[in-house]
Design an enzyme around this catalytic site. Structure first.
Site, PDB file in Angstrom:
ATOM      1  N   LYS A  66       9.242 -11.553   3.158  1.00  0.00           N
ATOM      2  CA  LYS A  66      10.547 -10.889   3.049  1.00  0.00           C
ATOM      3  C   LYS A  66      11.689 -11.862   3.292  1.00  0.00           C
ATOM      4  CE  LYS A  66       9.405  -6.073   3.610  1.00  0.00           C
ATOM      5  NZ  LYS A  66       9.571  -4.801   4.309  1.00  0.00           N
ATOM      6  N   LYS A 103       2.120  -2.762  -6.545  1.00  0.00           N
ATOM      7  CA  LYS A 103       2.019  -1.550  -5.738  1.00  0.00           C
ATOM      8  C   LYS A 103       3.210  -0.616  -6.004  1.00  0.00           C
ATOM      9  CE  LYS A 103       3.260  -0.893  -1.200  1.00  0.00           C
ATOM     10  NZ  LYS A 103       3.403  -0.805   0.191  1.00  0.00           N
ATOM     11  N   LYS A 121       8.599   2.629  -2.608  1.00  0.00           N
ATOM     12  CA  LYS A 121       9.874   3.359  -2.511  1.00  0.00           C
ATOM     13  C   LYS A 121      11.030   2.476  -2.960  1.00  0.00           C
ATOM     14  CE  LYS A 121       8.771   5.307   1.923  1.00  0.00           C
ATOM     15  NZ  LYS A 121       8.661   4.056   2.678  1.00  0.00           N
TER      16      LYS A 121
HETATM   17  N1  AQP Z   1       1.372   2.349  -3.576  1.00  0.00           N
HETATM   18  C1  AQP Z   1       0.771   2.761  -2.481  1.00  0.00           C
HETATM   19  N2  AQP Z   1      -0.520   3.148  -2.525  1.00  0.00           N
HETATM   20  C2  AQP Z   1      -1.138   3.601  -1.412  1.00  0.00           C
HETATM   21  N3  AQP Z   1      -0.548   3.695  -0.213  1.00  0.00           N
HETATM   22  C3  AQP Z   1       0.736   3.338  -0.111  1.00  0.00           C
HETATM   23  N4  AQP Z   1       1.609   3.325   0.916  1.00  0.00           N
HETATM   24  C4  AQP Z   1       2.803   2.871   0.462  1.00  0.00           C
HETATM   25  N5  AQP Z   1       2.734   2.599  -0.849  1.00  0.00           N
HETATM   26  C5  AQP Z   1       1.468   2.866  -1.241  1.00  0.00           C
HETATM   27  C6  AQP Z   1       1.300   3.758   2.269  1.00  0.00           C
HETATM   28  O1  AQP Z   1       2.351   4.615   2.702  1.00  0.00           O
HETATM   29  C7  AQP Z   1       2.723   4.340   4.039  1.00  0.00           C
HETATM   30  C8  AQP Z   1       4.201   3.993   4.015  1.00  0.00           C
HETATM   31  O2  AQP Z   1       4.589   3.037   4.881  1.00  0.00           O
HETATM   32  P1  AQP Z   1       6.092   2.477   4.928  1.00  0.00           P
HETATM   33  O3  AQP Z   1       7.070   3.506   4.513  1.00  0.00           O
HETATM   34  O4  AQP Z   1       6.276   1.929   6.290  1.00  0.00           O
HETATM   35  O5  AQP Z   1       6.209   1.296   3.928  1.00  0.00           O
HETATM   36  P2  AQP Z   1       5.427   0.685   2.739  1.00  0.00           P
HETATM   37  O6  AQP Z   1       3.979   0.591   2.975  1.00  0.00           O
HETATM   38  O7  AQP Z   1       6.119  -0.600   2.430  1.00  0.00           O
HETATM   39  O8  AQP Z   1       5.698   1.778   1.618  1.00  0.00           O
HETATM   40  P3  AQP Z   1       6.662   1.697   0.419  1.00  0.00           P
HETATM   41  O9  AQP Z   1       6.661   3.028  -0.243  1.00  0.00           O
HETATM   42  O10 AQP Z   1       6.370   0.524  -0.446  1.00  0.00           O
HETATM   43  O11 AQP Z   1       8.069   1.523   1.115  1.00  0.00           O
HETATM   44  P4  AQP Z   1       9.187   0.378   1.056  1.00  0.00           P
HETATM   45  O12 AQP Z   1       9.573   0.278  -0.372  1.00  0.00           O
HETATM   46  O13 AQP Z   1      10.277   0.939   1.908  1.00  0.00           O
HETATM   47  O14 AQP Z   1       8.614  -0.885   1.598  1.00  0.00           O
HETATM   48  C9  AQP Z   1       1.767   3.245   4.530  1.00  0.00           C
HETATM   49  O15 AQP Z   1       0.657   3.841   5.184  1.00  0.00           O
HETATM   50  C10 AQP Z   1       1.321   2.584   3.248  1.00  0.00           C
HETATM   51  O16 AQP Z   1       0.047   1.963   3.333  1.00  0.00           O
END
Ligand code: AQP
Length: 334
Positions: free
Chosen positions: A114, A197, A200
């Site tokens: 990051k 992946k 969000k």
């Molecule tokens: N694409 C994915 N497939 C399976 N699991 C996923 N998770 C996220 N994306 C996928 C799981 O959702 C939880 C969210 O954790 P987070 O909000 O702390 O951040 P993250 O993993 O980084 O999720 P995002 O959606 O990609 O958010 P941003 O964009 O904010 O970084 C975790 O349990 C993760 O494994």
């Protein structure tokens, strides 16, 4: 005998969660809350490591909590709360930062990725200490297991190291947690870029299925999902990442095995398959979306539920923190 403890959380980093959050986390949490004493947090302090508009952050926090509940996390069964409501998180993070090596924190790959992506000027110290706050989240509750994606495994390893180090140096204050790594089959990819992946914070909205999307918009995104020119509905992550991703979503939401779905769509082409998947997605998310919107219609009641759950979390967290302060020699306030 009391149930083993579980901790997990998500960042309120968007107005809606995406289907990867649902399949990769929420569906598992829903099952796990039956057998574990589960703590599910909306980690708003972690979200501060990214730039946020204050009123938007408040709204995203409520929305994330509402989607937890709408997806089946029961606030009477699990402790579902907002991280910043429980002050012990920030306090324990400070304590743990004093036993974390600078080199150790510098080796965290998420920070390296990051900070490289944002550049030095846009990288804050909170991003660097993010894993220490995560360790505090987990250790406050004497957690036994932490269900996480494989990208978070290194952070749970650091949490274990910090717990062991503290216990050895000052006496046992923490249970040492075990990471439970999510299966690869639970990983969902972007519909337009099926090797990345689903996230969000994806740059383009076209490849992301939002839980709170209107059903017609989700159906349209599925119909436009990237596939390949072969025309057969077959799982092959390497050669056919787009179709394989759609099959994984289909299987996860219906509880069916992938070969059975391949058989059903044999010789029928991608149009039919996508239409079938769109129906599955709309059927699954229609009620979740409706329930989330109902909850958001009454923010005062939602805030009350979150406050009651935070009070439950406080009890456990405060006991851990008081023990840590005592063990470290901080003078008790009488
Ligand atoms: N694409 C994915 N497939 C399976 N699991 C996923 N998770 C996220 N994306 C996928 C799981 O959702 C939880 C969210 O954790 P987070 O909000 O702390 O951040 P993250 O993993 O980084 O999720 P995002 O959606 O990609 O958010 P941003 O964009 O904010 O970084 C975790 O349990 C993760 O494994």
């Amino acid at each position: 005998m009391s149930k083993p403890r579980l901790y997990s959380g998500m960042q309120p980093s968007a107005d809606s969660l995406q289907i990867g959050n649902y399949i990769g986390a929420l569906m598992q949490w829903r099952d796990l809350q039956e057998t574990y004493d589960a703590y599910f947090s909306v980690v708003d302090l972690h979200a501060l490591t990214q730039p946020n508009d204050p009123s938007e952050l408040r709204e995203k926090t409520r929305r994330t909590a509402a989607q937890y509940i709408a997806a089946g996390i029961e606030p009477s069964k699990s402790t579902l709360y907002v991280q910043s409501h429980v002050r012990a998180h920030a306090e324990l993070a400070w304590i743990l930062s004093t036993i974390t090596g600078f080199g150790e924190a510098s080796r965290m790959t998420q920070f390296k990725d990051k900070s490289q992506r944002y550049g030095a000027d846009a990288t804050n110290v909170g991003l660097f200490t993010y894993p220490v706050l995560m360790a505090a989240d987990i250790l406050l509750y004497q957690t036994d297991i932490v269900p996480v994606g494989d990208d978070q495994k290194q952070h749970v390893e650091l949490t274990r190291d910090l717990a062991e180090r503290f216990n050895a140096r000052y006496g046992d204050a923490f249970r040492v947690p075990i990471p439970v790594i999510q299966q690869d089959t639970a990983r969902i990819y972007d519909l337009q870029m099926p090797t990345a992946k689903m996230s969000k914070s994806a740059e383009s909205d076209a490849g992301v299925l939002w839980l709170l999307d209107d059903p017609a918009a989700s159906a349209k995104k599925i119909m436009r999902a990237v596939t390949d020119s072969e025309g057969s509905v077959r799982y092959d992550r390497e050669a056919k990442p787009g179709v394989s991703n759609l099959l994984v979503i289909y299987a996860a939401l219906t509880g069916r095995q992938i070969p059975a779905i391949e058989d059903e769509y044999a010789g029928r082409g991608y149009g039919d398959f996508k239409k079938g998947l769109a129906e599955v997605v709309v059927e699954e998310f229609g009620p979740v979306r409706q329930r989330a919107l109902e909850l958001l219609d009454d923010p005062a009641e939602l805030d009350r539920v979150l406050a009651a759950n935070a009070a439950r979390a406080d009890e456990v967290a405060d006991a851990t923190l008081a023990d840590v302060y005592d063990k470290m020699g901080l003078l008790r306030r009488v």
